[in-house]
Design a protein around this motif. Structure first.
Motif, short mmCIF file in Angstrom:
data_model
loop_
_atom_site.label_atom_id
_atom_site.label_comp_id
_atom_site.label_asym_id
_atom_site.label_seq_id
_atom_site.Cartn_x
_atom_site.Cartn_y
_atom_site.Cartn_z
N GLN A 131 0.82 -1.23 0.00
CA GLN A 131 0.00 0.00 0.00
C GLN A 131 0.85 1.27 0.00
O GLN A 131 0.54 2.25 0.69
N ILE A 132 1.93 1.26 -0.77
CA ILE A 132 2.73 2.47 -0.96
C ILE A 132 2.09 3.25 -2.10
O ILE A 132 1.99 2.77 -3.22
N ASN A 133 1.64 4.44 -1.79
CA ASN A 133 0.91 5.26 -2.76
C ASN A 133 1.91 6.04 -3.61
O ASN A 133 2.29 7.16 -3.28
N TRP A 134 2.31 5.43 -4.71
CA TRP A 134 3.30 6.04 -5.61
C TRP A 134 2.65 7.19 -6.36
O TRP A 134 1.66 7.01 -7.06
N TRP A 135 3.21 8.38 -6.21
CA TRP A 135 2.73 9.59 -6.89
C TRP A 135 3.30 9.57 -8.31
O TRP A 135 4.26 10.25 -8.63
N ASP A 136 2.70 8.78 -9.15
CA ASP A 136 3.28 8.45 -10.45
C ASP A 136 2.90 9.48 -11.53
O ASP A 136 2.30 9.14 -12.56
N ILE A 137 3.26 10.72 -11.28
CA ILE A 137 3.06 11.75 -12.31
C ILE A 137 4.37 12.47 -12.60
O ILE A 137 4.40 13.43 -13.36
N TRP A 138 5.46 11.99 -11.99
CA TRP A 138 6.71 12.74 -12.02
C TRP A 138 7.29 12.81 -13.44
O TRP A 138 7.53 11.78 -14.07
N PRO A 139 7.52 14.02 -13.97
CA PRO A 139 8.06 14.15 -15.33
C PRO A 139 9.54 13.81 -15.37
O PRO A 139 10.28 14.07 -14.41
N SER A 140 9.98 13.21 -16.46
CA SER A 140 11.40 12.90 -16.61
C SER A 140 12.20 14.19 -16.72
O SER A 140 11.68 15.25 -17.07
N GLU A 141 13.50 14.09 -16.42
CA GLU A 141 14.43 15.22 -16.49
C GLU A 141 13.93 16.41 -15.66
O GLU A 141 13.92 17.54 -16.14
N SER A 142 13.57 16.15 -14.42
CA SER A 142 13.02 17.23 -13.58
C SER A 142 13.62 17.28 -12.18
O SER A 142 12.90 17.35 -11.18
N PRO A 143 14.95 17.28 -12.06
CA PRO A 143 15.54 17.40 -10.72
C PRO A 143 15.23 18.75 -10.06
O PRO A 143 15.23 18.84 -8.83
N ASP A 144 14.97 19.78 -10.88
CA ASP A 144 14.68 21.10 -10.30
C ASP A 144 13.34 21.12 -9.56
O ASP A 144 13.08 22.02 -8.77
N PHE A 145 12.48 20.12 -9.81
CA PHE A 145 11.20 20.04 -9.10
C PHE A 145 11.32 19.27 -7.78
O PHE A 145 10.38 19.26 -7.01
N ASN A 146 12.44 18.60 -7.58
CA ASN A 146 12.58 17.75 -6.39
C ASN A 146 13.41 18.48 -5.34
O ASN A 146 14.63 18.65 -5.50
N PRO A 147 12.81 18.91 -4.23
CA PRO A 147 13.54 19.68 -3.22
C PRO A 147 14.68 18.93 -2.57
O PRO A 147 15.57 19.55 -1.98
N ILE A 148 14.71 17.60 -2.70
CA ILE A 148 15.82 16.88 -2.07
C ILE A 148 17.14 17.15 -2.78
O ILE A 148 18.22 16.93 -2.22
#
Length: 247
Positions: A131-148
């Motif tokens: 039951q891991i709710n994968w937020w599967d909308i992440w666009p490829s080549e988008s490290p700038d959207f990931n705050p980590i």
């Protein structure tokens, strides 16, 4: 625009609902190398720059971790090539799942990039079974959207200021940063930066944002919202900043 055009509709979709990222766990892997700091050497203008020796086999480790509005996951440090079975049995099972059950027992969304190991049948099956709710909308080549990505940058800067000479020094430094520097407040500050990044990405047609968000919006993003920064594009002062910035 073609290369990044797939990012544009996803950004608009997230902005349309004024996403606050309250239940999203942002995750990623990174490589950390010993002696990866820049060395400054002063020389006369007419002298040839010296060739600095590089270690034949630089000491490095890989790390996986996640941040959320409620704090950090466990940090996992490993070596070698990341394979699907290790990703599932160590990272998902030992790193992510306990964090979800303890910190997000109500609801969550799990973010990860589009690495093939993340999308393997083994990974998908494990997420479904647990039951891991994968937020599967992440666009490829988008490290700038990931705050980590901001976390990794800060971690490497902090490590470069320490006197580290062994693998134990390096791993201890990573763990110390994760435990003492990466507070809940700092996690939220990094996540809030997306309030600036996503509207800028829409404005420039989905292209990589680089340092544009900071140039266009010098104010703090903490306690703001996506709608707030999206609406700023109508202000004359922001239009003037845009006119002065090359992108």
């Amino acid at each position: 625009m073609g290369r990044y055009s797939h990012r544009h509709p996803i950004c608009k979709q997230i902005i349309a609902v004024n996403e606050q990222f309250d239940d999203i766990i942002f995750t990623d892997e990174a490589t950390v190398q010993l002696h990866d700091n820049k060395v400054v050497i002063y020389r006369r203008k007419d002298c040839v720059a010296p060739v600095l020796p590089k270690p034949k086999h630089p000491l490095k480790v890989h790390v996986w971790g996640g941040i959320s509005r409620r704090g950090t996951t466990q940090i996992l440090i490993f070596e070698g090539i990341l394979k699907s079975d290790f990703f599932v049995n160590t990272i998902l099972r030992l790193g992510l799942l306990p964090f979800i059950r303890q910190t997000y027992p109500d609801q969550h969304r799990f973010q990860q990039d589009n690495d093939p190991k993340h999308r393997s049948n083994l990974s998908k099956r494990f997420m479904q079974e647990n039951q891991i709710n994968w937020w599967d909308i992440w666009p490829s080549e988008s490290p700038d959207f990931n705050p980590i990505e901001m976390v990794w940058s800060m971690m490497k800067q902090r490590l470069n200021k320490k006197k580290l000479s062994t693998k134990n020094d390096l791993t201890s430094g990573i763990k110390d940063f994760w435990k003492n520097d990466l507070t809940v407040e700092r996690c939220n500050t990094f996540i809030d930066h997306n309030f600036k990044v996503l509207p800028v990405a829409v404005f420039i047609g989905g292209r990589a944002t680089g340092d544009l968000p900071k140039k266009i919006f010098p104010e703090r993003s903490r306690s703001r919202s996506l709608s707030y920064f999206n609406d700023q594009f109508d202000l004359e002062e922001v239009k003037e900043r845009l006119a002065a910035v090359k992108y």
